[in-house]
Design an enzyme around this catalytic site. Structure first.
Site, PDB file in Angstrom:
ATOM      1  N   SER A   6     -53.739  49.179 -91.681  1.00  0.00           N
ATOM      2  CA  SER A   6     -53.463  47.839 -91.175  1.00  0.00           C
ATOM      3  C   SER A   6     -54.470  47.504 -90.079  1.00  0.00           C
ATOM      4  CB  SER A   6     -52.017  47.820 -90.679  1.00  0.00           C
ATOM      5  OG  SER A   6     -51.944  47.360 -89.378  1.00  0.00           O
ATOM      6  N   SER A   7     -54.591  46.220 -89.773  1.00  0.00           N
ATOM      7  CA  SER A   7     -55.595  45.791 -88.785  1.00  0.00           C
ATOM      8  C   SER A   7     -55.262  46.297 -87.377  1.00  0.00           C
ATOM      9  CB  SER A   7     -55.715  44.270 -88.781  1.00  0.00           C
ATOM     10  OG  SER A   7     -54.462  43.704 -88.470  1.00  0.00           O
ATOM     11  N   CYS A   8     -54.035  46.831 -87.181  1.00  0.00           N
ATOM     12  CA  CYS A   8     -53.677  47.327 -85.841  1.00  0.00           C
ATOM     13  C   CYS A   8     -54.448  48.601 -85.481  1.00  0.00           C
ATOM     14  CB  CYS A   8     -52.174  47.548 -85.722  1.00  0.00           C
ATOM     15  SG  CYS A   8     -51.582  48.927 -86.687  1.00  0.00           S
TER      16      CYS A   8
ATOM     17  N   HIS B 144     -41.609  39.592 -90.553  1.00  0.00           N
ATOM     18  CA  HIS B 144     -42.845  39.143 -89.904  1.00  0.00           C
ATOM     19  C   HIS B 144     -42.808  37.617 -89.765  1.00  0.00           C
ATOM     20  CE1 HIS B 144     -44.623  43.020 -91.676  1.00  0.00           C
ATOM     21  NE2 HIS B 144     -44.551  43.176 -90.371  1.00  0.00           N
TER      22      HIS B 144
ATOM     23  N   LYS C 227     -52.161  55.789 -88.694  1.00  0.00           N
ATOM     24  CA  LYS C 227     -53.041  55.159 -89.699  1.00  0.00           C
ATOM     25  C   LYS C 227     -54.506  55.568 -89.479  1.00  0.00           C
ATOM     26  CE  LYS C 227     -50.185  52.695 -92.213  1.00  0.00           C
ATOM     27  NZ  LYS C 227     -50.015  52.977 -93.638  1.00  0.00           N
TER      28      LYS C 227
ATOM     29  N   TYR D 101     -47.894  53.815 -84.590  1.00  0.00           N
ATOM     30  CA  TYR D 101     -48.215  53.496 -85.984  1.00  0.00           C
ATOM     31  C   TYR D 101     -49.736  53.519 -86.200  1.00  0.00           C
ATOM     32  CZ  TYR D 101     -47.948  50.648 -90.262  1.00  0.00           C
ATOM     33  OH  TYR D 101     -48.041  50.174 -91.546  1.00  0.00           O
TER      34      TYR D 101
END
Ligand SMILES: NC(=O)c1ccc[n+]([C@@H]2O[C@H](COP(=O)([O-])OP(=O)(O)OC[C@H]3O[C@@H](n4cnc5c(N)ncnc54)[C@H](OP(=O)(O)O)[C@@H]3O)[C@@H](O)[C@H]2O)c1
Length: 316
Positions: free
Chosen positions: A108-110, A180, A141, A137
């Site tokens: 994910s972009s996080c 979301h 990742k 998280y």
């Protein structure tokens, strides 16, 4: 890649995994398999190893994860870190040990630093500190991305990581407690419309900017990675187009037919001001999104209306 090669989609019941299975089937892939978390707990290394020995898939797509918003990340940091590490480590290692040809890891972009320049390029990974609210998280990742990169570097295998922006579409989560922003707005405008409420209150100021990608376009990026060996280890997947939360709310209000006023509750947090991905690396190879936001939200709303019986309607 032969159409009857066995493809294991981990997390096939989730929003992303289900879209990947649909797109693969549409493109003629006939040997797709999945297991629910009840049938196979991917945190259990022994079970995962046994599964790989028995099933021997040629391709593995990892769309399984413990996923959640800021609140869940904040309340369960250990589970967000450890469950995700266990799931992905077990899958990546078993795939490597069992001679899987292709492994596609979804993150994910996080994973990118909180204050990285916009739009976010793949090369910004690990250049500064993460957003603290979801670092558990994100660290899991990042470890998955690095494990795939290490296997690629050391063993020259086609292990690749795709980092999607915010996704939405069929099978999204419309539960107001855990959803979301986009499905939450769909749900709020729908509930207000059927309850004849003139106003809808939304969180924050409406000024932050966000990028959204329809999950079917994400699944097509996975199909692209299945069918083409990608030359590098990490690719962003998004539209490169963002809009303000206020513009998103107005679009959803129009599609749902709500006629009233939107009230912005500025006492609630806005989150990061902007998070836009640079998708040029994957686009140069030939993948590009096809579903624009208006069309995608309309499709998502139509899906929601057909499946509303699954959700309790909230009196607001
Ligand atoms: N949704 C987004 O906006 C978004 C954005 C960027 C990236 N992503 C990435 O896309 C991936 C999938 O996300 P999603 O939105 O599809 O999530 P989701 O709807 O919550 O689905 C997650 C899937 O993971 C499976 N899973 C979780 N724990 C498991 C375990 N211990 N053993 C076996 N399976 C387990 C679940 O299986 P069961 O249903 O059988 O329990 C579920 O099918 C994640 O890696 C996420 O980071 C999503």
């Amino acid at each position: 890649m032969k159409k009857d090669n066995k493809i294991y989609v981990a997390g096939h019941n989730g929003m992303v995994g289900a879209a990947i299975c649909r797109i693969l089937q549409l493109h003629g892939y006939s040997n797709i398999m999945g297991k629910s978390s009840k049938e196979l707990d991917l945190r259990n290394q022994e079970q995962v190893n046994q599964f790989f020995k028995t099933e021997n898939p040629a391709v593995v797509i990892d769309a399984a994860a413990r996923v959640g918003g800021i609140l869940a990340n904040n309340n369960y940091p250990y589970q967000f870190l450890m469950d995700n590490l266990l799931i992905q480590n077990n899958l990546i290692h078993a795939a490597h040990e069992n001679a899987v040809d292709k492994f596609i890891f979804l993150g994910s972009s996080c994973i990118y630093p909180k204050l990285a320049p916009q739009p976010l390029k793949e090369e910004y990974l690990l250049t500064a500190s993460l957003e603290p609210t979801n670092e558990w998280y994100a660290i899991a990742k990042i470890t998955g991305v690095k494990a795939c990169e290490a296997i690629r570097k050391q063993y020259q295998k086609d292990f690749v990581s795709l980092m999607p922006t915010n996704l939405y579409g069929s099978f999204d989560n419309f539960d107001l407690e855990t959803s979301h922003v986009l499905p939450a707005m769909v749900r709020k405008f729908y509930d207000a419309t059927i309850n004849n409420h003139a106003t809808v209150t939304l969180w924050g100021t409406g000024t932050p900017m966000r990028e959204f990608l329809h999950v079917d376009d994400m699944a097509k990026a996975v199909l692209f990675a299945v069918e083409n060996p990608l030359p590098d280890y990490l690719y962003n997947v998004g539209t490169g187009v963002d809009l303000t939360i206020k513009e998103l709310a107005e679009l959803i209000q129009k599609i749902t037919g709500h006629k009233g006023e939107i009230i912005w509750d500025a006492s609630k947090p806005d989150g990061t001001y902007r998070k836009l991905m640079d998708n040029s690396k994957l686009e140069k190879l030939g993948w590009k999104y096809q579903i624009d936001l208006q069309q995608g939200v309309q499709q998502t709303y139509d899906w929601f209306l057909k499946n509303i019986h699954q959700y309790k309607t909230v009196k607001i």
